[in-house]
Design a protein around this motif. Structure first.
Motif, PDB file in Angstrom:
ATOM      1  N   UNK A  21      -2.514   1.197 -12.569  1.00  0.00           N
ATOM      2  CA  UNK A  21      -1.275   0.725 -11.932  1.00  0.00           C
ATOM      3  C   UNK A  21      -1.335   0.914 -10.419  1.00  0.00           C
ATOM      4  N   UNK A  22      -0.933  -0.123  -9.694  1.00  0.00           N
ATOM      5  CA  UNK A  22      -0.829  -0.035  -8.242  1.00  0.00           C
ATOM      6  C   UNK A  22       0.568   0.436  -7.865  1.00  0.00           C
ATOM      7  N   UNK A  23       1.557  -0.118  -8.532  1.00  0.00           N
ATOM      8  CA  UNK A  23       2.952   0.281  -8.348  1.00  0.00           C
ATOM      9  C   UNK A  23       3.556   0.527  -9.724  1.00  0.00           C
ATOM     10  N   UNK A  43      -4.544   1.372   0.320  1.00  0.00           N
ATOM     11  CA  UNK A  43      -4.547   1.478  -1.139  1.00  0.00           C
ATOM     12  C   UNK A  43      -3.241   1.946  -1.730  1.00  0.00           C
ATOM     13  N   UNK A  44      -2.217   2.136  -0.894  1.00  0.00           N
ATOM     14  CA  UNK A  44      -0.932   2.627  -1.407  1.00  0.00           C
ATOM     15  C   UNK A  44      -0.120   1.541  -2.100  1.00  0.00           C
ATOM     16  N   UNK A  45      -0.489   0.269  -1.871  1.00  0.00           N
ATOM     17  CA  UNK A  45       0.220  -0.818  -2.537  1.00  0.00           C
ATOM     18  C   UNK A  45       1.086  -1.657  -1.623  1.00  0.00           C
ATOM     19  N   UNK A 211      14.942   0.600   9.836  1.00  0.00           N
ATOM     20  CA  UNK A 211      14.660   1.395   8.642  1.00  0.00           C
ATOM     21  C   UNK A 211      13.152   1.498   8.438  1.00  0.00           C
ATOM     22  N   UNK A 212      12.742   2.545   7.742  1.00  0.00           N
ATOM     23  CA  UNK A 212      11.334   2.724   7.389  1.00  0.00           C
ATOM     24  C   UNK A 212      11.231   3.024   5.902  1.00  0.00           C
ATOM     25  N   UNK A 213      10.243   2.415   5.255  1.00  0.00           N
ATOM     26  CA  UNK A 213       9.957   2.669   3.846  1.00  0.00           C
ATOM     27  C   UNK A 213       8.551   3.247   3.760  1.00  0.00           C
ATOM     28  N   UNK A 214       8.431   4.462   3.215  1.00  0.00           N
ATOM     29  CA  UNK A 214       7.143   5.138   3.112  1.00  0.00           C
ATOM     30  C   UNK A 214       6.681   5.109   1.666  1.00  0.00           C
ATOM     31  N   UNK A 215       5.509   4.507   1.462  1.00  0.00           N
ATOM     32  CA  UNK A 215       4.915   4.449   0.129  1.00  0.00           C
ATOM     33  C   UNK A 215       4.027   5.669  -0.071  1.00  0.00           C
ATOM     34  N   UNK A 216       4.310   6.433  -1.116  1.00  0.00           N
ATOM     35  CA  UNK A 216       3.523   7.613  -1.455  1.00  0.00           C
ATOM     36  C   UNK A 216       3.129   7.509  -2.929  1.00  0.00           C
ATOM     37  N   UNK A 217       2.239   8.380  -3.394  1.00  0.00           N
ATOM     38  CA  UNK A 217       1.909   8.342  -4.830  1.00  0.00           C
ATOM     39  C   UNK A 217       3.116   8.561  -5.734  1.00  0.00           C
ATOM     40  N   UNK A 218       4.191   9.131  -5.188  1.00  0.00           N
ATOM     41  CA  UNK A 218       5.398   9.380  -5.986  1.00  0.00           C
ATOM     42  C   UNK A 218       6.361   8.200  -5.986  1.00  0.00           C
ATOM     43  N   UNK A 219       6.081   7.166  -5.190  1.00  0.00           N
ATOM     44  CA  UNK A 219       6.977   6.018  -5.110  1.00  0.00           C
ATOM     45  C   UNK A 219       7.268   5.669  -3.665  1.00  0.00           C
ATOM     46  N   UNK A 220       8.433   5.099  -3.427  1.00  0.00           N
ATOM     47  CA  UNK A 220       8.804   4.684  -2.081  1.00  0.00           C
ATOM     48  C   UNK A 220      10.098   5.362  -1.678  1.00  0.00           C
ATOM     49  N   UNK A 221      10.149   5.799  -0.426  1.00  0.00           N
ATOM     50  CA  UNK A 221      11.367   6.402   0.127  1.00  0.00           C
ATOM     51  C   UNK A 221      11.779   5.589   1.340  1.00  0.00           C
ATOM     52  N   UNK A 222      13.050   5.191   1.388  1.00  0.00           N
ATOM     53  CA  UNK A 222      13.539   4.308   2.448  1.00  0.00           C
ATOM     54  C   UNK A 222      14.779   4.915   3.090  1.00  0.00           C
ATOM     55  N   UNK A 223      14.886   4.743   4.403  1.00  0.00           N
ATOM     56  CA  UNK A 223      16.047   5.219   5.118  1.00  0.00           C
ATOM     57  C   UNK A 223      15.932   4.885   6.583  1.00  0.00           C
ATOM     58  N   UNK A 236       3.073  13.288   5.227  1.00  0.00           N
ATOM     59  CA  UNK A 236       1.829  13.859   4.683  1.00  0.00           C
ATOM     60  C   UNK A 236       1.440  13.167   3.386  1.00  0.00           C
ATOM     61  N   UNK A 237       2.423  12.949   2.509  1.00  0.00           N
ATOM     62  CA  UNK A 237       2.113  12.293   1.228  1.00  0.00           C
ATOM     63  C   UNK A 237       1.726  10.834   1.423  1.00  0.00           C
ATOM     64  N   UNK A 238       2.219  10.234   2.497  1.00  0.00           N
ATOM     65  CA  UNK A 238       1.882   8.838   2.792  1.00  0.00           C
ATOM     66  C   UNK A 238       0.595   8.712   3.606  1.00  0.00           C
ATOM     67  N   UNK A 239      -0.032   9.846   3.951  1.00  0.00           N
ATOM     68  CA  UNK A 239      -1.263   9.810   4.721  1.00  0.00           C
ATOM     69  C   UNK A 239      -1.053   9.432   6.171  1.00  0.00           C
ATOM     70  N   UNK A 240       0.108   9.808   6.727  1.00  0.00           N
ATOM     71  CA  UNK A 240       0.457   9.426   8.091  1.00  0.00           C
ATOM     72  C   UNK A 240       0.745  10.670   8.924  1.00  0.00           C
ATOM     73  N   UNK A 241       0.729  10.510  10.242  1.00  0.00           N
ATOM     74  CA  UNK A 241       1.035  11.610  11.154  1.00  0.00           C
ATOM     75  C   UNK A 241       2.433  11.434  11.725  1.00  0.00           C
ATOM     76  N   UNK A 242       2.919  12.497  12.354  1.00  0.00           N
ATOM     77  CA  UNK A 242       4.198  12.385  13.053  1.00  0.00           C
ATOM     78  C   UNK A 242       4.067  11.417  14.224  1.00  0.00           C
ATOM     79  N   UNK A 243       5.063  10.580  14.463  1.00  0.00           N
ATOM     80  CA  UNK A 243       5.024   9.713  15.642  1.00  0.00           C
ATOM     81  C   UNK A 243       5.047  10.527  16.931  1.00  0.00           C
ATOM     82  N   UNK A 244       4.426   9.967  17.954  1.00  0.00           N
ATOM     83  CA  UNK A 244       4.408  10.595  19.272  1.00  0.00           C
ATOM     84  C   UNK A 244       5.822  10.896  19.738  1.00  0.00           C
ATOM     85  N   UNK A 245       6.737   9.954  19.556  1.00  0.00           N
ATOM     86  CA  UNK A 245       8.103  10.125  20.025  1.00  0.00           C
ATOM     87  C   UNK A 245       8.816  11.283  19.367  1.00  0.00           C
TER      88      UNK A 245
END
Length: 293
Positions: A21-23, A43-45, A211-223, A236-245
């Motif tokens: 399963x991809x999603x 590869x997160x989908x 808004x931002x939607x982050x895809x992680x192995x646990x699903x998607x979180x939006x806000x 961290x779960x999405x494989x991303x770093x904190x934004x510079x700002x």
């Protein structure tokens, strides 16, 4: 009662043939008038999700809805979907095929069976919106990479979609090309188009998106983008770093250099402007004759 999402996936799952399963059980929606950044590791989908939204793929389970009504995957249902949602893929060479820019942009409206005058009006409108009217007769194989990106987006805009879904639209562009494209997207948003952008660039997402939607192995979180992109756990779960700002804003607040309620700088230029308003630290002024330690 709130307005239903323009387009939404409900409990949607998808896997490619003989693959995992991809999603799985995904809930995802696009709200009118909100710019949305879709982020996640390779590869997160993300691409699969975008193709599900545009009808290029069909969920194995769950459903795709358009204004709260399930999409039918027949000719009528898909035409209704694709006049509302348009996807522009990352590589413009996967999307351009006609001999000239105007011919390529006209392909979608012609397939709708519109009168020639309406097709010409839509092509002119899209070329103007993307600032490539002067390229109408240019062969597509003679375009620069940035011009090909704009032509691919113009082809989608000519369909007059309510939702424009873009896969890494700024990838491969130089800083000037990126800024020009973001200005163009801002104009489309002001004209009533809802834009969804998939990107790995957290700094761009913080600067551009509502808004931002982050895809992680646990699903998607939006806000709201500012809140979501400050969540170190989700990033961290999405494989991303904190934004510079976000990092700069935290540092400024810790040093008492940012008033409560004020937004932090999102770009180096905004930080430089803020620095000019901050008084120098207390202490004896240094002169050219002041001995150094």
């Amino acid at each position: 009662m709130s307005e239903p999402a323009l387009v939404a996936l409900r409990e949607a799952s998808f896997s490619y043939e003989d693959g995992p399963p991809v999603l799985s059980g995904l809930d995802f929606e696009v709200r009118r008038g909100r710019t949305l950044a879709l982020l996640g590791r390779n590869g997160s989908g993300k691409t699969t999700l975008m193709r599900l939204l545009s009808g290029g793929l069909r969920p194995d389970t769950g459903e795709l809805t358009l204004r709260g009504r399930p999409v039918a995957y027949d000719r009528k249902g898909l035409t209704r979907l694709r006049t509302t949602v348009q996807l522009v893929v990352q590589d413009p060479d996967d999307q351009l095929f006609a001999a000239s820019v105007a011919q390529d942009v006209s392909f979608g409206p012609l397939n709708l069976g519109l009168p020639d005058a309406e097709v010409r009006a839509r092509v002119d409108e899209a070329l103007t919106a993307l600032d490539i009217g002067h390229l109408a007769d240019r062969p597509t194989h003679l375009l620069s990479y940035g011009q090909r990106k704009r032509t691919a987006i113009a082809g989608a805009v000519a369909m007059r979609p309510e939702v424009l879904v873009l896969d890494e639209p700024t990838a491969g562009l130089d800083p000037d090309g990126r800024e020009r494209l973001l200005t163009t997207l801002g104009g489309l948003c002001e004209g009533g188009t809802t834009v969804v952008m998939a990107t790995h660039d957290v700094d761009l997402a913080l600067l551009w998106a509502d808004d931002a939607a982050l895809l992680t192995p646990d699903g998607v979180s939006t806000g709201p983008a500012a809140a979501m992109l400050a969540r170190t756990d989700l990033l961290h779960r999405a494989g991303l770093r904190l934004p510079w700002g976000v990092v700069v804003e935290r540092l400024l607040r810790a040093r008492g250099l940012l008033a409560a309620g004020d937004d932090g700088p999102r770009t180096p230029e905004e930080l430089a402007a803020l620095a000019r308003t901050v008084p120098p630290p207390p202490g004896p002024a240094r002169t050219a004759d002041t001995p150094r330690d």
